[in-house]
Write a protein that holds these residues in place. Structure first.
Motif, PDB file in Angstrom:
ATOM      1  N   ILE A  24      -0.026   1.503  26.963  1.00 40.83           N
ATOM      2  CA  ILE A  24       1.061   2.049  27.786  1.00 40.83           C
ATOM      3  C   ILE A  24       1.684   0.906  28.571  1.00 40.83           C
ATOM      4  N   THR A  45       4.669   3.241  32.822  1.00 41.70           N
ATOM      5  CA  THR A  45       3.988   4.500  32.498  1.00 41.70           C
ATOM      6  C   THR A  45       2.713   4.638  33.334  1.00 41.70           C
ATOM      7  N   VAL A  83      -1.197  10.971  29.092  1.00 42.78           N
ATOM      8  CA  VAL A  83      -0.352  10.119  28.242  1.00 42.78           C
ATOM      9  C   VAL A  83      -0.095  10.798  26.890  1.00 42.78           C
ATOM     10  N   TRP A  97       3.524   9.395  25.826  1.00 45.05           N
ATOM     11  CA  TRP A  97       3.978   8.215  26.566  1.00 45.05           C
ATOM     12  C   TRP A  97       3.394   6.921  26.018  1.00 45.05           C
ATOM     13  N   ARG A 133       8.757   4.262  27.353  1.00 43.41           N
ATOM     14  CA  ARG A 133       7.640   3.847  26.512  1.00 43.41           C
ATOM     15  C   ARG A 133       7.786   2.449  25.958  1.00 43.41           C
TER      16      ARG A 133
END
Lengths: 457, 433
Positions: free
Chosen positions: A361, A365, A384, A389, A438
């Motif tokens: 990530i 995020t 997530v 994400w 992302r």
């Protein structure tokens, strides 16, 4: 001019029942006079039950946190007589010291004892609520070794931290009461009562120093007296002079045998004692080699400090420290909660930082997930996944998004080309929103720069 | 009139009902001339009918509908627990004292609240705000105090049993003057929760009755450990009634020579006769010396005045209508003022702390004296009751207590057997009678 300050700090001990009866100690969230009985309302003929051992143990633990010596002889509980509407028996039960000769931040702690809280009197309506009557208090008396309001404030903050570390005082806070003695070189000692917070103590001392200095510069003497802090105006007002000093006519309470504190008890409590915050802070700096500022903030709450140590077993210590100091603190402050009640588990922090460090990530995020933890209270990995994400590592996808963003914002491209370098940041933002955060912003910037500068060539 | 033992049999056999028993006493109380009962329990008959039902079902407790008069300083929920003072004339108790809970559990019935010396401060029964109590056993004489109404209600036939409180003689003294039995148990044996304070480290609830069996029976009901107070003694298996016996073989009974010097010769000659009787029952008499006896009275009064001052601080006019100093009698005011004076910071070392030291000294002396003997026998008061209304000085009044105060200096298992002695003897060391 030399300033000498001593403090007497009262804090409520967190027990389920009162000090001398079995009534519940909750007094804020219930109807007035609902948690009362004949004992805590001092009805004719009522006698105290044996003192609540948990309250006494808590006072012992608190005293040990200040390195006090525990009194080995039986401790008498005394009656302190005075007349006030909130005091149903006309006296308050207060123990002789259970401990002496401690210290905190180099300031001497003279003694620690326990006592009962009176009820609550409302002078406007004339009503008394006895729900609070009989709630156990611990009183901590310092040596007169503080020399400025700042020092007193600092000391009180540290003391609050220590009390919170023990978990033996009321968690909701706002129950601290402080009396302070202050004297300026050449003047008499003045006592200030009715202070309800660290800030209040600071303000009261500031005011009092100014007042006393003024008296002295005008050639007048400072009287030995007791003054009350008026919080709404941040001033102190005379209560009584020394000649009118109350005689409390202390006697040992005939209804209560003295309390014996055994060696076994002291040893047992010593073994479960948490490390004091200022010692923990020092250890963090040495042991984990983290920045002093970070260590101070992390050690401010026991649960936070424990979480840090757990995280630092897996994550590089300075990264863990920075993250906790910046991100975790920010979220706690934003929500006005303690770490203990935040729903943030040390394991969550580890999971999150691992995902970030492995590139799964983005930092952005990670911060977003962090913010959601107090509300969602579930594993970052699941958060997530549920939100898709995971960082986009597909270069083509990111490139396509960059391409689109450039096409849609020709003005920004023109600005950039004409020398406004920050215009490109705007386009980065567009790409991030297209990819719902992302994409790795550093990589996006790189791609954009390459593309735009490629056009130039 | 039969003994209480016989009456209990009749009640349990259904020969008389609890309701009849209570009705009889209510009728007598209505016409009583001793001023012994201040308030009658209006629920008494209803309670008696409940007890009758339990008797029929064979599950009535030890007291099976007996009528009990309660001194007005012991809380009985819903009844006026006034301490015979204007200060508390409007105070209805909000809870039952532990002893009342225990009496109810054994199906005793509170018949009413007994008159007393105001706040238990007195040895004559003359200081009640509601007027003096008369002595049913000796017309024109004081009944003694402070549990005057409790004693008079037994002597005057207004109840089967009574409870009172004794600090420096307040049960034993009126029992003696009224010719009945009264007992001050060892401190901590009977729960004090609900007893309005005179001097907390001396106060003790005890029982009064026409004979030793009665007082033993009621004591058995009210005595025993209570976790609701801090000074309660952890004693178990309290059984007094089965241990009553006139056989004193193997008992060593002490008599105190200093008692004799302080006491009226008419009383001394009675005591002598009683001691001879004890000897005839098999007891061995042993001479005992208490050289510090003369310090007991001042020590007692210094301590109690300070404790009384402390105990009365709640009567500040805010909650019970009157400030005690504004409405109390002169004896109360004297004690509050002296207590306040000697507990001042500058004097407490000189008086109160010194008194506590003497108390330890007297305690040691008594415990020492009791090491080799089972009990001490002696008179309750040094003089015969004076005429009602006769003016005597406070110091003369205090001197009534000279023989009864030292027992309370001792928070221990000791016994002093005194002039109230009548028919038989309690074979147990936990009493002071």
């Amino acid at each position: 001019m030399k300033i000498t300050i001593g403090l007497e700090i009262h804090e409520q001990i967190a027990t389920n029942t009162k000090l001398f009866c079995n009534c519940s100690t909750s007094y804020r969230e219930v109807k007035p006079n609902s948690n009362i009985c004949e004992i805590c309302t001092g009805m004719p003929g009522a006698k105290p039950m044996p003192p609540n051992r948990k309250a006494i143990d808590a006072a012992i633990e608190i005293a040990l946190m200040f390195n006090c010596e525990i009194i080995q002889e039986p401790v008498y509980i005394q009656r302190k007589h005075y007349s006030y509407p909130d005091l149903p028996s006309g006296y308050q039960r207060t123990s002789l010291p259970i401990a002496k000769n401690g210290n905190l931040l180099g300031i001497g702690i003279w003694e620690v004892h326990f006592e009962e809280d009176p009820g609550k009197y409302d002078p406007v309506t004339g009503r008394v609520d006895y729900n609070r009557s009989g709630v156990p208090l611990v009183e901590i008396v310092t040596a007169p070794q503080l020399h400025s309001p700042e020092e007193a404030r600092n000391f009180l903050r540290e003391l609050t931290k220590v009390l919170q570390y023990t978990g033996k005082t009321r968690e909701e806070g706002g129950t601290m009461r402080v009396d302070t003695n202050i004297s300026l070189e050449g003047g008499a000692r003045v006592e200030i009562k009715n202070i309800n917070s660290v800030r209040g103590a600071y303000k009261a001392l500031l005011f009092e120093i100014t007042r006393q200095k003024n008296l002295m510069t005008h050639g007048r003497s400072v009287k030995r007296e007791t003054r009350a802090f008026i919080e709404s105006q941040m001033i102190t007002r005379a209560m009584r002079v020394k000649e009118e000093a109350e005689d409390y006519r202390y006697i040992p309470d005939p209804d209560l045998p003295p309390v014996a504190i055994t060696n076994e008890k002291i040893e047992y409590i010593k073994n479960i004692l948490p490390e004091a915050p200022h010692l923990k802070e020092k250890r963090f700096i040495v042991e984990y080699k983290i920045k002093a500022d970070d260590a101070k903030i992390i050690a401010s709450e026991l649960e936070l400090a424990n979480a840090f140590e757990k995280v630092a077993m897996v994550i590089p210590a300075q990264q863990a420290a920075s993250w906790i100091r910046d991100e975790v603190r920010r979220i706690l402050e934003y929500n006005g909660i303690s770490f203990k009640n935040s729903g943030i588990e040390p394991d969550y922090i580890i999971e999150l930082l691992n995902m970030m460090n492995s590139g799964k990530i983005t930092v952005r995020t990670a911060k977003k997930v962090m913010e959601l933890l107090p509300e969602l209270r579930k594993s970052p990995r699941i958060i997530v996944e549920e939100n898709s994400w995971v960082k986009i590592s597909d270069e083509n996808y990111v490139e396509a998004a960059c391409e689109d963003a450039l096409k849609e914002n020709p003005g920004a491209v023109k600005d950039y080309l004409s020398g406004k370098r920050e215009a490109l940041n705007f386009i980065v933002g567009r790409v991030m929103s297209k990819t719902r955060g992302r994409a790795d912003p550093a990589r996006v910037l790189e791609i954009l720069r390459k593309k735009v500068e490629g056009v130039m060539k | 009139m039969g003994t209480l033992d016989e009456k209990l049999h009749s009640l349990r056999a259904g020969e008389i009902s609890a309701e009849q028993n209570i009705q009889n006493f209510l009728d007598k109380i209505e016409n009583e001339k001793y001023n012994a009962i201040l308030y009658v329990n209006s629920e008494a008959l209803e309670e008696a009918r409940n007890v009758d039902r339990k008797i029929k079902q064979g599950r009535a407790g030890k007291l099976s509908g007996l009528a009990i008069a309660v001194k007005s300083n012991i809380n009985v929920k819903g009844l006026k627990t006034s301490c015979a003072s204007k200060t508390l004339e409007n105070y209805s108790a909000t809870y039952d004292a532990t002893v009342i809970e225990r009496i109810r559990r054994e199906d005793g019935i509170v018949i009413g609240m007994a008159n007393m010396d105001e706040f238990a401060c007195g040895s004559s029964g003359e200081t009640s705000y509601f007027g003096p109590i008369l002595n049913p056993a000796a017309r024109g004489r004081i009944p003694g105090g402070s549990s005057s109404g409790s004693a008079a209600s037994i002597a005057g036939g207004l109840s089967d049993l009574a409870i009172g409180s004794d600090t420096g003689g307040s049960i034993r003294n009126p029992a003696s003057h009224c010719g009945i039995i009264g007992i001050k148990p060892t401190y901590g044996l009977v729960p004090r929760q609900g007893l309005i304070d005179l001097a907390m480290s001396f106060d003790q609830i005890g029982t009064l009755g026409r004979d030793v069996y009665s007082t033993a029976l009621l004591l058995e009901v009210i005595a025993g450990y209570s976790k609701r107070e801090a000074v309660s003694r952890k004693v178990e298996n309290l059984d007094y009634t089965s241990k009553l016996t006139p056989d004193l073989e193997g008992y060593k009974i002490g008599y105190v020579t200093e008692f004799e010097e302080l006491t009226d010769r008419r009383i001394n000659s009675e005591i002598k006769k009683s001691l001879e009787k004890l000897e005839m029952q098999g007891a061995e008499l042993v001479e005992v010396n208490l050289p510090n006896l003369n310090k007991a009275l001042p020590t007692y009064y210094l301590t109690t005045f300070v404790e009384f001052f402390s105990a009365t601080r709640k009567y500040d006019g805010r909650r019970y209508g009157y400030k005690i100093e504004d409405v109390c009698g002169e004896e109360i005011l004297r004690r509050i003022h002296i207590g306040s004076y000697i507990s001042q910071k500058e004097y407490s070392g000189k008086y109160y702390r010194k008194a506590l030291q003497f108390r330890s000294l007297i305690t040691r002396e008594l415990l020492e004296a009791l090491r080799d003997i089972d009990l001490i026998a002696g008179p309750t008061t040094p003089k015969l009751p004076h005429r009602l209304g006769e003016k005597i000085s406070p110091l003369d009044m205090y001197s009534y207590d000279v023989l009864t105060v030292q027992a309370k200096q001792v928070k221990s298992e000791i016994s002093l057997l005194e002039y109230s002695f009548r028919q038989n003897l309690l074979k147990n060391r936990r009493f002071s009678m």
